[in-house]
Design a protein around this motif. Structure first.
Motif, mmCIF file in Angstrom:
data_model
loop_
_atom_site.group_PDB
_atom_site.id
_atom_site.type_symbol
_atom_site.label_atom_id
_atom_site.label_comp_id
_atom_site.label_asym_id
_atom_site.label_seq_id
_atom_site.Cartn_x
_atom_site.Cartn_y
_atom_site.Cartn_z
ATOM 1 N N SER A 132 6.539 46.880 -67.289
ATOM 2 C CA SER A 132 6.508 45.547 -66.689
ATOM 3 C C SER A 132 6.235 45.699 -65.199
ATOM 4 O O SER A 132 6.460 46.764 -64.617
ATOM 5 C CB SER A 132 7.839 44.831 -66.909
ATOM 6 N N LYS A 133 5.713 44.610 -64.613
ATOM 7 C CA LYS A 133 5.417 44.642 -63.182
ATOM 8 C C LYS A 133 6.578 43.987 -62.427
ATOM 9 O O LYS A 133 7.084 42.960 -62.878
ATOM 10 C CB LYS A 133 4.123 43.852 -62.947
ATOM 11 N N GLU A 134 6.987 44.614 -61.343
ATOM 12 C CA GLU A 134 8.102 44.047 -60.572
ATOM 13 C C GLU A 134 7.707 43.919 -59.106
ATOM 14 O O GLU A 134 7.094 44.829 -58.548
ATOM 15 C CB GLU A 134 9.300 44.992 -60.705
ATOM 16 N N GLU A 135 8.046 42.782 -58.529
ATOM 17 C CA GLU A 135 7.778 42.583 -57.088
ATOM 18 C C GLU A 135 8.985 43.097 -56.312
ATOM 19 O O GLU A 135 10.121 42.742 -56.617
ATOM 20 C CB GLU A 135 7.569 41.097 -56.771
ATOM 21 N N VAL A 136 8.734 43.938 -55.323
ATOM 22 C CA VAL A 136 9.834 44.485 -54.519
ATOM 23 C C VAL A 136 9.713 43.926 -53.104
ATOM 24 O O VAL A 136 8.766 44.242 -52.385
ATOM 25 C CB VAL A 136 9.792 46.030 -54.492
ATOM 26 N N GLY A 137 10.676 43.104 -52.735
ATOM 27 C CA GLY A 137 10.661 42.487 -51.402
ATOM 28 C C GLY A 137 10.266 41.026 -51.496
ATOM 29 O O GLY A 137 9.237 40.682 -52.086
ATOM 30 N N LYS A 138 11.131 40.194 -50.935
ATOM 31 C CA LYS A 138 10.892 38.748 -50.964
ATOM 32 C C LYS A 138 11.306 38.199 -49.602
ATOM 33 O O LYS A 138 12.284 38.690 -49.007
ATOM 34 C CB LYS A 138 11.797 38.166 -52.063
ATOM 35 N N TYR A 139 10.557 37.219 -49.110
ATOM 36 C CA TYR A 139 10.898 36.640 -47.798
ATOM 37 C C TYR A 139 11.982 35.583 -47.933
ATOM 38 O O TYR A 139 11.892 34.700 -48.794
ATOM 39 C CB TYR A 139 9.642 36.044 -47.150
ATOM 40 N N TYR A 140 13.006 35.684 -47.080
ATOM 41 C CA TYR A 140 14.119 34.730 -47.074
ATOM 42 C C TYR A 140 14.224 34.117 -45.668
ATOM 43 O O TYR A 140 14.122 34.836 -44.672
ATOM 44 C CB TYR A 140 15.455 35.441 -47.329
ATOM 45 N N SER A 141 14.478 32.818 -45.628
ATOM 46 C CA SER A 141 14.778 32.195 -44.335
ATOM 47 C C SER A 141 16.268 32.394 -44.051
ATOM 48 O O SER A 141 17.040 32.775 -44.950
ATOM 49 C CB SER A 141 14.461 30.694 -44.384
ATOM 50 N N VAL A 142 16.682 32.084 -42.836
ATOM 51 C CA VAL A 142 18.111 32.177 -42.492
ATOM 52 C C VAL A 142 18.897 31.227 -43.404
ATOM 53 O O VAL A 142 19.974 31.568 -43.908
ATOM 54 C CB VAL A 142 18.323 31.825 -40.993
ATOM 55 N N GLU A 143 18.329 30.056 -43.680
ATOM 56 C CA GLU A 143 19.009 29.071 -44.546
ATOM 57 C C GLU A 143 19.158 29.631 -45.964
ATOM 58 O O GLU A 143 20.166 29.410 -46.622
ATOM 59 C CB GLU A 143 18.219 27.743 -44.593
ATOM 60 N N ASP A 144 18.133 30.332 -46.444
ATOM 61 C CA ASP A 144 18.227 30.937 -47.794
ATOM 62 C C ASP A 144 19.408 31.905 -47.844
ATOM 63 O O ASP A 144 20.184 31.920 -48.795
ATOM 64 C CB ASP A 144 16.956 31.746 -48.137
ATOM 65 N N VAL A 145 19.498 32.740 -46.806
ATOM 66 C CA VAL A 145 20.571 33.752 -46.758
ATOM 67 C C VAL A 145 21.930 33.052 -46.715
ATOM 68 O O VAL A 145 22.855 33.392 -47.466
ATOM 69 C CB VAL A 145 20.384 34.684 -45.529
ATOM 70 N N MET A 146 22.044 32.020 -45.872
ATOM 71 C CA MET A 146 23.335 31.323 -45.745
ATOM 72 C C MET A 146 23.713 30.636 -47.060
ATOM 73 O O MET A 146 24.886 30.591 -47.426
ATOM 74 C CB MET A 146 23.291 30.297 -44.599
ATOM 75 N N GLY A 147 22.707 30.153 -47.778
ATOM 76 C CA GLY A 147 22.954 29.504 -49.073
ATOM 77 C C GLY A 147 23.560 30.498 -50.067
ATOM 78 O O GLY A 147 24.477 30.160 -50.828
ATOM 79 N N ILE A 148 23.080 31.728 -50.053
ATOM 80 C CA ILE A 148 23.606 32.771 -50.954
ATOM 81 C C ILE A 148 25.052 33.102 -50.562
ATOM 82 O O ILE A 148 25.942 33.183 -51.397
ATOM 83 C CB ILE A 148 22.717 34.039 -50.886
ATOM 84 N N ILE A 149 25.262 33.257 -49.274
ATOM 85 C CA ILE A 149 26.595 33.636 -48.784
ATOM 86 C C ILE A 149 27.633 32.558 -49.127
ATOM 87 O O ILE A 149 28.750 32.867 -49.558
ATOM 88 C CB ILE A 149 26.546 33.847 -47.244
#
Ligand code: SF4
Length: 266
Positions: A61-78
């Protein structure tokens, strides 16, 4: 502004105190021969082919390694883990790769974490400019700082980079008064000789040690070796054995002579 991240680990317990969310940032200027995260070395997103065997059949299978996150994306995860992070005395860790390679994003995201009341840690090889470190020091509670080899020539041979800036930055962080955990990988035949261990111990003793909360001795292991082929890196550590439990115990006692708490493992 966005940051390139190749993995997010929730409920992490090895990257600083308490329960943490660890963000693995892509790109590292070093190329340590034993690196367990070769997917973190390139500073660009990558596509890799993963092969998995089920019985006699191999599925790819093909896998993408590395994805762009905004600061808001990171805070949403946290924020999803906010309760666990606060109750456990944990926080957020930025690791990699080398987080300092994306210092502008790191600066912004650390600032947001601190504004949200989170404990912050940065896991670094120390290879960046002192100016870069100065921008993030006010927003970082703890530095996990790797010390690999004190001999500059040998450091260059085994990591692809010199250690001069690294040692200067270690001093800078000590002077900042921020908490530091020193991480020493123990790689048989590469940096585990008594001369290097003695130099590292002396270096730690002769620098200001009050802010060094712990020394972690990280024994070499081959987890991650299978990933090398996917990223077209040669793996040169096949014949290297894990250090014995006796050797690790001996080194633990040796580094305890610094007066700092020593732990085997992360
Ligand atoms: S500094 Fe860390 S991430 Fe970078 S190559 Fe070395 S082991 Fe891998």
């Amino acid at each position: 502004m966005k940051g390139l991240i190749f993995s997010v680990k929730r409920y992490s317990v090895h990257d600083g105190p308490g329960i943490r969310v660890s963000f693995f940032m892509k790109g590292c200027p070093l190329k340590c021969l034993w690196c367990h995260n070769p997917e973190g070395i390139s500073p660009y997103p990558e596509s890799v082919i993963i092969s998995k065997r089920t019985g006699t059949r191999i599925f790819t299978s093909k896998e993408e390694v590395g994805k762009y996150y905004s600061v808001e994306d990171v805070m949403g995860i946290i924020e999803k883990d906010e309760v666990f992070l606060h109750q456990s005395g944990g926080g957020i860790t930025f690791t990699g790769g080398e987080p300092m390679l994306q210092v502008d994003f790191l600066h912004q995201v650390l600032k947001s974490c601190k504004a949200g009341g989170y404990h912050t840690a940065v896991d670094t090889s120390g290879y960046s400019s002192s100016e870069n470190f100065k921008t993030i020091i006010p927003f970082t509670d703890l530095f996990l700082f790797d010390l690999k080899h004190l001999d500059n020539k040998r450091h260059l041979e085994i990591t692809g980079c010199e250690n001069i800036e690294i040692l200067k930055n270690f001093q800078l962080l000590l002077e900042s008064g921020k908490d530091i955990m020193v991480r020493i990988p123990v790689i048989p035949g590469y940096n585990d000789d008594n001369d290097n261990m003695e130099s590292l111990r002396k270096f730690i003793i002769t620098t200001k040690t009050e802010s060094v909360r712990r020394i972690n001795l990280l024994p070499f292991h081959k987890t991650g070796s299978s990933k090398y082929a996917r990223f077209n890196f040669p793996y040169s550590m096949e014949g290297v054995q894990q250090p014995s439990a006796e050797r690790m115990k001996e080194l633990k006692e040796f580094f305890s002579g610094t007066g700092i708490k020593v732990k085997i493992g992360g």
